[in-house]
Design a protein around this motif. Structure first.
Motif, mmCIF file in Angstrom:
data_model
loop_
_atom_site.group_PDB
_atom_site.id
_atom_site.type_symbol
_atom_site.label_atom_id
_atom_site.label_comp_id
_atom_site.label_asym_id
_atom_site.label_seq_id
_atom_site.Cartn_x
_atom_site.Cartn_y
_atom_site.Cartn_z
ATOM 1 N N ASP A 62 -58.833 -13.035 -1.173
ATOM 2 C CA ASP A 62 -59.002 -11.609 -1.448
ATOM 3 C C ASP A 62 -59.417 -11.405 -2.913
ATOM 4 O O ASP A 62 -58.958 -10.474 -3.593
ATOM 5 C CB ASP A 62 -57.663 -10.904 -1.148
ATOM 6 N N VAL A 63 -60.286 -12.283 -3.365
ATOM 7 C CA VAL A 63 -60.620 -12.342 -4.801
ATOM 8 C C VAL A 63 -61.219 -11.032 -5.307
ATOM 9 O O VAL A 63 -60.984 -10.632 -6.449
ATOM 10 C CB VAL A 63 -61.580 -13.534 -5.064
ATOM 11 N N GLN A 64 -61.968 -10.344 -4.406
ATOM 12 C CA GLN A 64 -62.627 -9.104 -4.868
ATOM 13 C C GLN A 64 -61.618 -8.062 -5.354
ATOM 14 O O GLN A 64 -61.951 -7.171 -6.139
ATOM 15 C CB GLN A 64 -63.534 -8.510 -3.753
ATOM 16 N N ASN A 65 -60.356 -8.180 -4.911
ATOM 17 C CA ASN A 65 -59.340 -7.213 -5.353
ATOM 18 C C ASN A 65 -58.563 -7.683 -6.591
ATOM 19 O O ASN A 65 -57.685 -6.966 -7.066
ATOM 20 C CB ASN A 65 -58.362 -6.914 -4.222
ATOM 21 N N VAL A 66 -58.881 -8.863 -7.070
ATOM 22 C CA VAL A 66 -58.240 -9.425 -8.281
ATOM 23 C C VAL A 66 -56.729 -9.157 -8.220
ATOM 24 O O VAL A 66 -56.155 -8.452 -9.061
ATOM 25 C CB VAL A 66 -58.871 -8.852 -9.579
ATOM 26 N N ARG A 67 -56.094 -9.735 -7.218
ATOM 27 C CA ARG A 67 -54.723 -9.336 -6.900
ATOM 28 C C ARG A 67 -53.696 -9.638 -7.992
ATOM 29 O O ARG A 67 -52.711 -8.929 -8.128
ATOM 30 C CB ARG A 67 -54.281 -9.997 -5.578
ATOM 31 N N HIS A 68 -53.927 -10.697 -8.780
ATOM 32 C CA HIS A 68 -52.884 -10.999 -9.781
ATOM 33 C C HIS A 68 -52.775 -9.871 -10.818
ATOM 34 O O HIS A 68 -51.688 -9.525 -11.249
ATOM 35 C CB HIS A 68 -53.128 -12.362 -10.451
ATOM 36 N N ILE A 69 -53.929 -9.263 -11.142
ATOM 37 C CA ILE A 69 -53.899 -8.148 -12.093
ATOM 38 C C ILE A 69 -53.331 -6.903 -11.401
ATOM 39 O O ILE A 69 -52.480 -6.193 -11.961
ATOM 40 C CB ILE A 69 -55.327 -7.845 -12.623
ATOM 41 N N LYS A 70 -53.765 -6.686 -10.155
ATOM 42 C CA LYS A 70 -53.312 -5.512 -9.396
ATOM 43 C C LYS A 70 -51.780 -5.540 -9.249
ATOM 44 O O LYS A 70 -51.084 -4.569 -9.558
ATOM 45 C CB LYS A 70 -53.990 -5.538 -8.022
ATOM 46 N N TYR A 71 -51.244 -6.691 -8.792
ATOM 47 C CA TYR A 71 -49.785 -6.794 -8.607
ATOM 48 C C TYR A 71 -49.052 -6.592 -9.940
ATOM 49 O O TYR A 71 -48.046 -5.901 -10.013
ATOM 50 C CB TYR A 71 -49.402 -8.161 -8.034
ATOM 51 N N GLY A 72 -49.570 -7.214 -10.976
ATOM 52 C CA GLY A 72 -48.928 -7.126 -12.289
ATOM 53 C C GLY A 72 -48.923 -5.704 -12.810
ATOM 54 O O GLY A 72 -47.918 -5.216 -13.340
ATOM 55 N N GLN A 73 -50.063 -5.014 -12.636
ATOM 56 C CA GLN A 73 -50.155 -3.653 -13.192
ATOM 57 C C GLN A 73 -49.407 -2.630 -12.352
ATOM 58 O O GLN A 73 -48.890 -1.647 -12.881
ATOM 59 C CB GLN A 73 -51.630 -3.252 -13.327
ATOM 60 N N GLU A 74 -49.377 -2.860 -11.035
ATOM 61 C CA GLU A 74 -48.708 -1.872 -10.174
ATOM 62 C C GLU A 74 -47.188 -1.933 -10.272
ATOM 63 O O GLU A 74 -46.498 -0.944 -10.062
ATOM 64 C CB GLU A 74 -49.113 -2.104 -8.713
ATOM 65 N N ALA A 75 -46.676 -3.121 -10.600
ATOM 66 C CA ALA A 75 -45.210 -3.295 -10.572
ATOM 67 C C ALA A 75 -44.529 -2.481 -11.662
ATOM 68 O O ALA A 75 -44.978 -2.456 -12.809
ATOM 69 C CB ALA A 75 -44.863 -4.773 -10.744
ATOM 70 N N GLU A 76 -43.435 -1.797 -11.273
ATOM 71 C CA GLU A 76 -42.607 -1.103 -12.282
ATOM 72 C C GLU A 76 -41.454 -2.013 -12.699
ATOM 73 O O GLU A 76 -40.844 -1.831 -13.740
ATOM 74 C CB GLU A 76 -42.059 0.198 -11.697
ATOM 75 N N LEU A 77 -41.138 -2.972 -11.839
ATOM 76 C CA LEU A 77 -40.078 -3.940 -12.138
ATOM 77 C C LEU A 77 -40.427 -5.233 -11.405
ATOM 78 O O LEU A 77 -40.873 -5.195 -10.259
ATOM 79 C CB LEU A 77 -38.722 -3.411 -11.628
ATOM 80 N N ILE A 78 -40.235 -6.359 -12.099
ATOM 81 C CA ILE A 78 -40.453 -7.657 -11.439
ATOM 82 C C ILE A 78 -39.105 -8.370 -11.346
ATOM 83 O O ILE A 78 -38.391 -8.488 -12.347
ATOM 84 C CB ILE A 78 -41.452 -8.531 -12.225
ATOM 85 N N ILE A 79 -38.759 -8.789 -10.140
ATOM 86 C CA ILE A 79 -37.541 -9.588 -9.951
ATOM 87 C C ILE A 79 -37.984 -10.946 -9.395
ATOM 88 O O ILE A 79 -38.824 -10.988 -8.485
ATOM 89 C CB ILE A 79 -36.575 -8.934 -8.932
ATOM 90 N N VAL A 80 -37.446 -12.018 -9.936
ATOM 91 C CA VAL A 80 -37.717 -13.333 -9.340
ATOM 92 C C VAL A 80 -36.384 -13.898 -8.871
ATOM 93 O O VAL A 80 -35.493 -14.189 -9.676
ATOM 94 C CB VAL A 80 -38.412 -14.287 -10.338
ATOM 95 N N ALA A 81 -36.220 -14.004 -7.561
ATOM 96 C CA ALA A 81 -34.945 -14.452 -6.996
ATOM 97 C C ALA A 81 -35.185 -15.136 -5.646
ATOM 98 O O ALA A 81 -35.725 -14.499 -4.759
ATOM 99 C CB ALA A 81 -33.999 -13.265 -6.807
ATOM 100 N N PRO A 82 -34.809 -16.384 -5.498
ATOM 101 C CA PRO A 82 -34.275 -17.257 -6.530
ATOM 102 C C PRO A 82 -35.389 -17.778 -7.439
ATOM 103 O O PRO A 82 -36.545 -17.882 -7.002
ATOM 104 C CB PRO A 82 -33.668 -18.414 -5.714
ATOM 105 N N ALA A 83 -35.003 -18.101 -8.671
ATOM 106 C CA ALA A 83 -35.961 -18.703 -9.601
ATOM 107 C C ALA A 83 -35.601 -20.175 -9.759
ATOM 108 O O ALA A 83 -34.457 -20.514 -10.074
ATOM 109 C CB ALA A 83 -35.893 -17.984 -10.941
#
Ligand SMILES: Cc1cc2nc3c(=O)[nH]c(=O)nc-3n(C[C@H](O)[C@H](O)[C@H](O)COP(=O)(O)O)c2cc1C
Length: 382
Positions: A62-83
């Protein structure tokens, strides 16, 4: 809130399903982003169904949507569990070799990390150094819980329960941020001889829930745990005490709020027997009344807002007894409840203050959260 939930490849990844469910139940929009290794431990379909959002861990799809930037910018909070230990190391060094790492590096959102791994991995100097680096950058790292690990061994390294993760992750700057709160919990034991004691059946559950609720409200919490064998919350300072003398010592600290939820023995032997008493003749024990720790604390720490607990017989006038106790002990408020709440999940309480009587019933967790909100209301008006 729009939450990006990263899941990495540890054995606790299966527990993330519950976390997704609870976050969505609370109304959050959860975009789950498992690493490829996480999908060795939990199925993508489970996470898609629970979150209601499609998942694709592949960086170059889905490269045309550049998802890593989209996900990063849309997120208001990032949780990583389990890390995983691997994830901590990669983030500490800014390595961007998969979709999750890229999205985190591309985001300005707050990042909360919940590591889970074997105790030795958690205590390894490399992991310690990575955690320190991340914390110094403002990333909030939740202490893992202690307990049974993958195999038969146990120690710190478990993924905390979803409620605790949510409480930790969503704790925001608020009224209790920077305030110190001491909560006592459990029941004291006074020695009769070297193996027997005068105790009580307090489970400590109410105090644990209160410590958790204050922690979630941003307070710096000290939990004085008296003879509690259930799991204690992470992210709070825990002091263990058994006797009244130990409890008095542990709780004697300046605190903005003291909540005395521990059940303290009303009697003690003047001199406990040395050694073990043996069966034989009739034995008469002379019991002396114990020191009133709450009244003593309130007199010595007048800057603290002191809340006591009154446990009364099931058919007694709870409000009357709680009110008398509040004035007798010189405290600011008393939570009255009946003996039927001992050890149970639910409770019914009356919060008696100098100007009000408030009533609440529900689970102890609900009551604890309600009490924290009521105390916030009272304290912000004084
Ligand atoms: C059965 C099994 C269980 C594992 N559990 C953990 C764990 O709980 N925590 C951890 O840090 N690594 C654990 N690992 C190691 C990770 O899977 C490995 O470091 C992997 O590279 C992590 O990838 P990720 O961080 O990209 O998801 C485990 C590996 C296996 C085979």
């Amino acid at each position: 809130m729009r939450i990006l939930l990263g899941i990495t490849g540890g054995i606790a990844a299966y527990k993330a399903a519950n976390l997704v469910r609870k976050l969505t139940e609370e109304g959050h929009n959860v975009q789950v982003l498992p690493t490829k290794n996480a999908l060795e431990f939990i199925g993508k379909s489970t996470l898609e169904a629970l979150s209601g959002n499609a998942i694709d861990s592949e960086l170059y799809s889905d490269v045309q949507n550049v998802r890593h930037i989209k996900y990063g910018q849309e997120a208001e909070l990032i949780i990583v569990a389990p890390a995983t230990a691997n994830f901590l190391a990669k983030l500490a060094h800014g390595i961007a070799d998969d979709l999750l790492m890229n999205a985190i590096l591309a985001s300005n959102a707050e990042v909360v990390i919940c590591p889970a791994m074997h105790t030795e991995m958690w205590l390894n100097p490399a992991t310690r150094a990575n955690v320190k680096t991340l914390q110094e950058r403002g990333i909030r790292v939740m202490e893992p819980a202690s307990g049974r690990l993958t195999g038969s061994d146990s120690g710190p390294g478990r993924l905390p329960e979803p409620e605790d993760i949510i409480g930790f992750a969503l704790a925001r700057e608020g009224f209790f941020t920077g305030k110190s709160v001491t909560v006592t919990a459990g029941g004291t034991r006074e020695a009769i001889d070297e193996v027997r004691y005068i105790g009580n059946s307090s489970s400590g559950r109410m105090g644990i829930e209160l410590a958790t609720a204050f922690r979630n409200a941003g307070a710096k919490v000290t939990l004085v745990a008296c003879n509690i064998d259930r799991e204690l919350p992470t992210g709070v300072e825990v002091l263990r005490a058994s006797s009244i003398a130990e409890l008095e010592l542990a709780m004697d600290r300046a605190s903005d709020v003291l909540v005395m939820a521990a059940a303290v023995s009303d009697f003690q032997l003047d001199k406990p027997h040395r050694g073990k008493l043996h069966r034989g003749e009739k034995l008469v024990l002379e019991l002396l009344p114990t020191k009133d720790l709450l009244a003593g604390y309130a007199a010595n720490h007048q800057e603290s807002y002191c809340v006591g607990f009154a446990l009364v017989e099931n058919n007694a006038d709870v409000v009357k007894i709680a009110t008398e106790k509040m004035w007798d002990k010189g405290v600011d408020a008393v939570v009255g409840n009946t003996v039927s709440t001992l050890g149970s999940v639910d409770a019914e309480v009356n919060l008696v203050t100098k100007s009000d009587v408030l009533h609440k019933s529900g689970t102890k967790s609900e009551i604890a959260q309600w009490l924290v909100l009521e105390l916030q209301e009272i304290l912000s008006n004084t």
